[in-house]
Design a protein around this motif. Structure first.
Motif, short mmCIF file in Angstrom:
data_model
loop_
_atom_site.label_atom_id
_atom_site.label_comp_id
_atom_site.label_asym_id
_atom_site.label_seq_id
_atom_site.Cartn_x
_atom_site.Cartn_y
_atom_site.Cartn_z
N ALA A 434 8.16 -2.85 -6.33
CA ALA A 434 7.58 -1.59 -6.19
C ALA A 434 6.90 -0.96 -7.87
O ALA A 434 5.93 -1.25 -8.39
CB ALA A 434 8.34 -0.90 -4.89
N ASN A 435 8.19 -1.75 -8.52
CA ASN A 435 7.36 -0.92 -10.12
C ASN A 435 7.30 -1.99 -10.87
O ASN A 435 6.86 -0.97 -11.89
CB ASN A 435 9.45 -0.59 -10.56
N GLU A 451 12.18 1.06 4.34
CA GLU A 451 11.35 1.99 3.91
C GLU A 451 11.35 1.68 2.70
O GLU A 451 12.28 2.13 2.42
CB GLU A 451 10.97 3.02 4.73
N VAL A 452 10.00 1.21 1.85
CA VAL A 452 9.97 1.62 0.50
C VAL A 452 9.02 3.05 0.03
O VAL A 452 7.67 2.56 0.49
CB VAL A 452 9.79 0.39 -0.22
N ARG A 453 9.40 4.25 -0.41
CA ARG A 453 8.11 5.62 -0.80
C ARG A 453 7.64 4.97 -2.29
O ARG A 453 9.01 4.70 -3.58
CB ARG A 453 8.97 6.21 -0.81
N ILE A 454 7.18 4.72 -2.32
CA ILE A 454 6.25 4.05 -3.75
C ILE A 454 5.36 5.54 -4.09
O ILE A 454 4.58 6.40 -3.52
CB ILE A 454 4.94 3.77 -3.80
N PHE A 455 5.75 6.67 -5.46
CA PHE A 455 4.95 7.87 -5.54
C PHE A 455 4.11 6.59 -7.13
O PHE A 455 4.71 6.62 -8.14
CB PHE A 455 5.57 9.04 -6.35
N VAL A 456 2.82 7.38 -7.24
CA VAL A 456 1.83 6.82 -8.57
C VAL A 456 1.27 8.02 -8.80
O VAL A 456 1.29 9.03 -8.71
CB VAL A 456 0.54 6.20 -7.36
N ALA A 470 0.02 0.18 -2.24
CA ALA A 470 0.55 -0.17 -0.29
C ALA A 470 0.35 -2.05 -0.22
O ALA A 470 1.01 -2.71 0.12
CB ALA A 470 -0.13 0.32 0.75
N ARG A 471 -1.03 -2.45 0.31
CA ARG A 471 -1.31 -3.72 0.50
C ARG A 471 -0.21 -5.06 -0.35
O ARG A 471 -0.01 -5.69 -0.05
CB ARG A 471 -2.56 -4.19 0.87
N ASP A 472 -0.43 -4.92 -1.71
CA ASP A 472 -0.61 -5.43 -2.42
C ASP A 472 0.97 -6.05 -2.66
O ASP A 472 2.08 -6.74 -2.12
CB ASP A 472 -1.07 -5.39 -4.29
N VAL A 473 1.69 -4.51 -2.46
CA VAL A 473 3.62 -4.34 -2.39
C VAL A 473 3.93 -5.42 -1.07
O VAL A 473 4.87 -5.94 -1.25
CB VAL A 473 3.65 -3.00 -2.44
N ALA A 474 3.65 -4.84 -0.36
CA ALA A 474 3.61 -5.28 1.30
C ALA A 474 4.01 -6.75 0.69
O ALA A 474 4.36 -7.95 1.52
CB ALA A 474 3.01 -4.95 2.19
N PRO A 484 16.20 -8.64 7.75
CA PRO A 484 15.74 -8.78 8.53
C PRO A 484 14.53 -7.60 8.93
O PRO A 484 14.50 -6.48 8.31
CB PRO A 484 16.90 -8.86 9.17
N GLY A 485 14.02 -8.20 10.17
CA GLY A 485 12.88 -6.83 10.76
C GLY A 485 11.59 -6.92 9.92
O GLY A 485 11.60 -7.97 8.99
N THR A 486 11.46 -5.41 9.99
CA THR A 486 9.90 -4.99 8.80
C THR A 486 10.32 -4.16 7.72
O THR A 486 11.16 -2.94 7.43
CB THR A 486 8.64 -4.34 9.84
N ILE A 487 9.75 -4.52 6.87
CA ILE A 487 10.08 -2.95 5.80
C ILE A 487 8.65 -1.92 5.47
O ILE A 487 7.42 -2.78 5.35
CB ILE A 487 10.13 -3.80 4.44
N LYS A 488 8.51 -1.02 5.65
CA LYS A 488 7.78 0.44 5.58
C LYS A 488 7.66 0.63 4.05
O LYS A 488 8.08 0.40 3.72
CB LYS A 488 7.41 1.73 6.67
N VAL A 489 5.91 -0.28 3.21
CA VAL A 489 5.39 0.53 2.07
C VAL A 489 4.95 2.17 2.38
O VAL A 489 3.44 1.32 3.11
CB VAL A 489 4.26 -0.89 2.06
N ASN A 490 5.90 3.26 2.09
CA ASN A 490 4.91 4.04 1.73
C ASN A 490 4.16 4.54 0.20
O ASN A 490 4.82 5.14 -0.62
CB ASN A 490 6.24 5.09 2.36
N VAL A 491 3.10 4.64 0.06
CA VAL A 491 2.72 5.17 -1.20
C VAL A 491 1.85 6.23 -0.87
O VAL A 491 1.27 6.84 0.24
CB VAL A 491 1.01 4.16 -1.63
#
Length: 502
Positions: A434-435, A451-456, A470-474, A484-491
């Motif tokens: 993300a960074n 989940e990964v929370r990204i503050f811009v 968010a789409r590019d990070v994912a 495993p499973g899914t990761i939520k990208v929260n911008v």
């Protein structure tokens, strides 16, 4: 009238008497002066005579001294002439001797040449008789000797190797066992969660706040996932970074003690908690150095050492691991006669690179060596710390000791948790992904990596760009990581307007 005449006569008689007396006195003084003058003349004549006599004596003595010096100079000149004549004779003799030596050298060289010629003729005759050259004869002799003593030499070498191996293993086992018996420390496996006990269940509502604004502000400021309703009577802080968990815990403790819980107050308390943790880091480094008895460590290195309190290696607390290593290293160094201070110093700071591995590229032991040199640690300490892993050759006894005690402290059952370390590494990789994008201010991996929370920065990223980010990070997470499973990208893009009423 008669009386007047008599008075005049009296005066004349008195004047005449005075004149006679004066004349008599003058005659006496003149005679006395003549006598004094005679006496002075006699004394002056005597002084002149004495001076003439002394002058004559001085002239005589000077003449005698001059004669003595002339004699001495003449004797010295005679000796110099004699020595010069002797030196001339010696030089003549040396010239004759050198000439004789040159003749002898020529004769010796001629004899050497004759001897060489004779030896060459003899060697040629021997080679013709033996039908072997000198080199061939030497090779045959070596082969015969090797064949005769080969088995004996192999047996001796094997015996010496076995004895050395047996003695080394026995001695090493004795030293290591002795050190481990003398040092028994508590090993606490660090987890990825920290819990805080609540005195009142009603406090949970205040912590959550209206529509969850308080807990969201707290999670945003600390980067820690805070679970309020999972465990009765407890609040659980979840994060792979122990420093963040400690900051969040201290923040919530201060907020509950103060009673004022709102987003503005939360940010102030988070800053205060971060300062408290910073002080705790410095104190932890100083306490560790004091515990193992190592003095003179620079402040910068002590600070990095204190940060290891909040770092784990496969679940093992790195600061406890380092202090334990320092104690064992000192015991082993004392047993084998190595430098105790260097061994303890290097063992204590060997892992400070782990406090910076997320900021500096490279392996942690290489970073440890560079940091120690940068802040003025002794070179032997930097080398021993840098060489505690096998990819760098150990060049000192102290480096071998640090390598040994690192294995002792880390390899025993229960000391480390491999799965916990892999989880922490995956969390770091997730944040690094993300960074790596421009415009990102900070990012936090939470919810056990789901989940990964990204503050811009709002001035660099607008609303549409946030969606694209968010789409590019994912996409990058999908292509570069395994999970495993899914990761939520929260911008999260947030704009704040601040003004002061005066």
């Amino acid at each position: 009238m008669l009386e007047a005449v008599l008075a005049v006569v009296g005066l004349l008689v008195g004047f005449g008497a005075n004149a006679a007396i004066t004349k008599q006195r003058m005659g006496s003084a003149e005679e006395k002066a003549k006598k004094e003058l005679e006496k002075a003349k006699k004394e002056a004549a005597k002084l002149v005579a004495d001076a003439k006599e002394e002058s004559a004596k001085a002239v005589e003595e000077t003449r005698k001294e001059e004669q003595t010096r002339r004699k001495e100079l003449k004797d010295l000149e005679q000796r110099l002439v004699s020595r010069e004549e002797a030196l001339d004779k010696k030089l003549d003799e040396l010239d004759k001797r050198n000439e004789a030596l040159r003749k002898n050298e020529d004769e010796v060289e001629e004899l050497k040449n004759e001897i060489r010629a004779i030896r060459s003729k003899q060697q040629d005759k021997l080679e013709k008789i033996a039908k072997l050259s000198k080199q061939e004869a030497a090779d045959k002799l070596m082969q015969m000797t090797e064949r005769d003593i080969k088995n004996d030499l192999m047996g001796l070498i094997n015996k010496l190797q076995n004895e050395a191996r047996d003695n080394a293993e026995e001695q090493a086992a004795l030293i290591i066992t002795t050190a481990m018996e003398r040092m028994a420390s508590e090993v606490t496996a660090e987890r990825t969660v920290t819990s805080l006990k609540l005195e009142d269940e009603e406090m949970k509502g205040r912590i959550i706040g209206k529509e969850g604004r308080n807990i969201q502000a707290l999670q945003r400021a600390t980067g820690v996932d805070i679970m309020v309703d999972d465990t009765p009577g407890y609040i659980v802080f979840s994060s792979f970074d122990p420093v963040r968990r400690e900051v969040a815990k201290q923040t919530l403790e201060m907020l509950m003690k103060d009673g004022r819980i709102h987003p503005g107050r939360i940010e102030e308390v988070v800053e205060k908690a971060q300062k408290n943790v910073e002080k705790d880091v410095i104190r932890a480094g100083e306490d560790a150095a004091r515990e193992v008895g190592v003095i003179g460590i620079p402040k910068e290195i002590l600070h990095l050492l204190g940060e290891l309190k909040y770092r784990t290696s496969y679940g093992q607390n790195v600061l406890k691991h380092s202090t334990e290593m320092a104690h064992i290293a000192g015991m082993i160094a004392e047993e084998i006669g190595a430098d105790v201070k260097t061994a303890k110093y290097a063992a204590l700071v060997h892992d400070i690179g782990k406090a910076l591995t997320h900021k500096i590229e490279g392996k942690h032991h290489h970073i440890s060596g560079e940091i120690l040199r940068k802040y003025g640690a002794p070179e032997e300490v930097a080398l021993a710390a840098e060489q505690h892993h096998d990819d760098v050759e150990a060049t000192s006894t102290e480096a071998l000791i640090v390598r040994t005690v690192d294995a002792i402290s880390a390899a025993r059952p229960g000391a480390r948790n491999i799965s916990a370390e892999n989880f922490a590494e995956r969390m770091k990789d997730l944040e690094n992904v993300a960074n790596s994008f421009s415009g990102v201010d900070k990012s936090y991996a939470i919810s056990a990596g789901r989940e990964v929370r990204i503050f811009v920065r709002p001035e660099n990223i607008d609303d549409l760009s946030a969606i694209k980010l968010a789409r590019d990070v994912a996409n990058k997470i999908e292509s570069t990581m395994q999970y495993p499973g899914t990761i939520k990208v929260n911008v999260i893009r947030e704009t704040r307007a601040v003004e002061f009423a005066k």
